[in-house]
Scaffold this active site. Structure first.
Site, short mmCIF file in Angstrom:
data_model
loop_
_atom_site.label_atom_id
_atom_site.label_comp_id
_atom_site.label_asym_id
_atom_site.label_seq_id
_atom_site.Cartn_x
_atom_site.Cartn_y
_atom_site.Cartn_z
N HIS A 360 38.47 12.77 13.73
CA HIS A 360 37.04 12.49 13.55
C HIS A 360 36.57 12.92 12.16
CE1 HIS A 360 33.07 11.55 14.84
NE2 HIS A 360 32.63 12.79 14.78
N CYS A 676 37.02 -3.21 14.43
CA CYS A 676 36.09 -2.20 13.91
C CYS A 676 36.78 -0.88 13.60
CB CYS A 676 34.94 -1.96 14.88
SG CYS A 676 35.43 -1.23 16.46
#
Length: 754
Positions: A360, A676
């Protein structure tokens, strides 16, 4: 046996001078195994094993004797990467006579490699005059010790140079991590939310003992006050004899107990943290060695006391650190809340000690367009503070306190990068199409900094992924429906007439909510994404209602459901979306306002849903492939774990073949599909995807101009000829070689990176 091993490793880790640490190591091992000789050899960059310490061989040979990687028994241990146990070593054909080490009196030999991440760091040996094979217990001890030593010895030279540094605590050297986000930046290390464990404290000297004493006294004063508050709070619940522990803690802090020892260490030149560590661990080990169980437990009390003082030392230290002009943010795990605390114009790079290429933290860095390096946890966190750093996000390298010449070279590279970026931006207003006229839709991923991520709205085809979790993460509570409505209105308004794909709340895994903690053994296979929100319809319904209300007057909302693994999850989500639509429509009843119908899609990131595409196409309007998680689940690799980072690669042939099959199937079904994930923002990745037939890509805004520039210079027919070669590859390395060869032939390779 276990306590001996732990003690030996702790002694090595706590000694800041590498040579002293290794000298202590060989003496302790010799004593523990009751052998006649113990030695340690470390590998160098010239492909030699150098004798670094010995207790039994000629001490004058230390540092001067080197053995080639393919020479002697030491080289053989390194080559085989396993223990070698010989009763009569001198009779073995690989034995090499080295007169300088004086080992003719030893016959028995046991050598064990020290390996870290598949790299042989060195060889640990024991020797005996008697002709015998060392026992299985002795061999097991040495193997276990080698495994534990590996993580301690890696970057040991870097640790040593830090401990020997001056008041400014500068250190020169290079560290190799994992490339998290491309680019190069120069700035000053700023440690955020440092951990407060003695294992993270490496010993450092100081030139200002009085200042360190003052800091120590202040920390002790705060700790005593803390004990007083705890004792008062617990007095109504604990008997007097149990409360006596707080009196013991007070006494230990007095000068006659630990205080005098710590002060003496500071006067000897150690900083307050180092002095505290040395004294606490010394006394704790003494208690650990006692036979009496009650006295042994006092070692735990000493550590608890020291930990509390350390916490207060670190708190005062962190408050005094001024934010530098160019911040290289360093943390165990970089989070969105950390990024929010630093002004965007000051943040130049990210260093996350944990995490990997597609963790992340790396994704956030790429979204912000700043370089990042991950997986550098061998060097303790506190070493990074106030260091001048060069962060090379292309190669995953960190240069600490670089020489002026190196600094000038990297400044030139930064300038060249800027020139390339300007070259890409000069064409951003042109259509997104191939050299042969094939059209593409290029959208942006957003959610972290909407103003930055939508800086070129007229040159994109909308927002292909709006990560709604970020506004949740940076708050101290769940945002209200009204707050979400205003937020989503702002996002939808940035893309008039263009689609905005809003992903429903996707937390869990490496994206926890601070006010809604989820503790799991394996969070990436656990309660995350749609699984969590379907279990909490009160959260899901509020978010969907907010999206639908925000869409009034815009009509460009697309709702995306994450982490779908089963069609029943789609059915339940659609039921709740329908319910939310009725509720919002009821609010509008009697007015002239119409509720626009939002399209609903599913993220393809869990492999199971790839095999249910026909059924999925009958239920929803579109799908979007999240290549980050799809790669993680196809390869069974935790993308946050640097130990297996080399296995995580979206260019893996299995991943590419799965994406190709998905594209062919979606085309046959006439089911709209887009990409994406991060693969769409990589030059090599987008070329392969375009060759497969994908034409709708969403990426970080920082990559969009480069990708458009690249696509405008290739012919789809050329890419389609390249595709069979790519799909026939057996490794990610081969895939990259094919793409690089293609780019080189097109004279594009040198224009994609300084």
């Amino acid at each position: 046996m276990l306590s001996q091993l732990r003690r030996i490793v702790q002694d090595v880790a706590q000694e800041p001078v590498l040579n002293k640490a290794l000298a202590g190591l060989v003496s302790n091992v010799k004593r523990a195994l009751n052998t006649e000789c113990c030695s340690v050899y470390l590998a160098d960059y010239q492909q030699h094993f150098t004798l670094m310490a010995t207790d039994g061989l000629n001490p004058e040979a230390v540092g001067s004797i080197s053995i080639g990687f393919s020479e002697g028994l030491i080289g053989w241990v390194g080559q085989r990467e396993e223990p070698i146990n010989l009763a009569q070593a001198h009779l073995h054909p690989r034995f090499k006579v080295t007169p300088e080490v004086s080992e003719e009196k030893f016959s028995a030999f046991l050598g064990c490699p020290i390996i870290h991440h598949r790299k042989v760091l060195g060889v640990l040996t024991i020797q005996q005059g008697e002709n015998r094979v060392f026992s299985e217990d002795e061999e097991s001890f040495l193997v276990t010790l080698g495994v534990q030593l590996a993580s301690v010895l890696v970057n040991a030279e870097m640790r040593q140079s830090v401990s020997q540094s001056s008041t400014q605590q500068k250190v020169t050297g290079q560290l190799q991590g994992l490339p998290g986000a491309p680019g190069i930046a120069i700035g000053e290390g700023y440690v955020m939310e440092p951990s407060s464990d003695f294992d993270d404290i490496s010993l450092r000297k100081t030139d200002d003992p009085e200042k360190e004493l003052s800091r120590f006294y202040k920390a002790v004063k705060i700790t005593k006050a803390e004990f007083n508050r705890l004792a008062e709070r617990m007095s109504a619940h604990l008997p007097a004899d149990a409360l006596a522990i707080f009196d013991v803690y007070h006494q230990l802090l007095e000068a006659a107990s630990l205080g005098d020892e710590i002060e003496a260490q500071i006067h000897d030149g150690w900083c307050a943290k180092s002095a505290l560590k040395r004294v606490v661990e010394k006394f704790a080990r003494q208690f650990d060695d006692m036979d009496d169980p009650y006295l042994r437990e006092r070692g735990t009390d000493i550590r608890d006391l020291g930990q509390r003082v350390l916490n207060h030392l670190l708190d005062t230290e962190q408050r005094h650190h001024k934010l530098p002009e160019k911040v290289v943010l360093v943390a165990e795990n970089v989070t969105a809340t950390m990024l929010a605390e630093i002004p965007r114009h000051q943040l130049v790079a990210i260093v996350s000690l944990k995490g990997s290429v597609n963790s992340h933290a790396a994704i956030m860095a790429r979204a912000l367009g700043i370089p990042a390096v991950m997986g550098l946890d061998e060097l303790p966190l506190f070493h990074w503070q106030e260091q001048l750093l060069i962060v090379d996000g292309y190669r995953g390298q960190i240069l600490m306190a670089p020489a002026d010449a190196i600094l000038a070279e990297y400044q030139t590279l930064i300038s060249e990068d800027a020139q390339l970026s300007a070259q890409y931006l000069s064409e951003i207003h042109l259509p997104a199409q191939s050299a042969c006229g094939g059209r593409f839709s290029l959208m942006v991923n957003a959610g972290l900094a909407i103003d930055l991520e939508t800086s070129h709205p007229s040159h994109t085809d909308g927002i292909g992924l709006y990560r709604t979790e970020y506004p949740f993460i940076v708050r101290t509570r769940f945002p209200t429906e009204a707050e979400q409505v205003e937020l989503y209105k702002t996002v939808l308004a940035t893309q008039p007439g263009k689609g905005v794909v809003m992903r429903t709340l996707d937390v869990g895994g490496d994206k926890p909510l601070p006010y809604f903690p989820i503790s799991e053994e394996n969070p990436f296979l656990g309660w995350r994404g749609i699984r969590m929100t379907l279990d909490h319809p009160e959260i899901f319904l509020v978010q969907i209602r907010a999206m639908l209300r925000a869409n009034i007057g815009h009509g460009n909302l697309h709702i995306l459901l994450p982490m779908i693994s089963d069609l029943s999850e789609v059915d339940e989500a659609l039921r709740l979306i329908k319910q939310a639509s009725f509720e919002v429509a009821d609010e509008l009843e009697g007015s002239e306002i119409q509720l626009p119908k939002a399209k609903v899609g599913v993220m393809v990131e869990v492999p199971s849903i790839m095999y249910q595409l026909p059924e999925l196409a009958r239920k929803v309007d579109f799908c979007s492939v999240g290549t980050n998680d799809l790669t993680q689940y196809l390869l069974a690799v935790d993308r946050n774990n640097p130990r297996v980072a080399s296995l995580y690669d979206a260019m893996h042939p299995a991943v590419l073949r799965a994406l190709h099959q998905l594209c062919l199937q979606s085309q046959a079904l006439q089911f709209p599909v887009s990409i994406c994930g991060e693969l769409a923002g990589e030059p090599a990745g987008v070329l392969i995807l375009a060759a497969m037939g994908y034409d709708k890509f969403s990426m970080n805004n920082s990559n969009l101009a480069k990708i458009k520039w690249l696509l405008r210079r290739v012919h789809l027919s050329e890419l389609q000829l390249l595709l069979p070669e790519i799909l026939a590859c057996q490794s990610p390395k081969q895939v990259r070689q094919h793409v690089q060869r293609f780019l080189d032939q097109k004279h594009l390779l040198n224009q994609l990176r300084a």
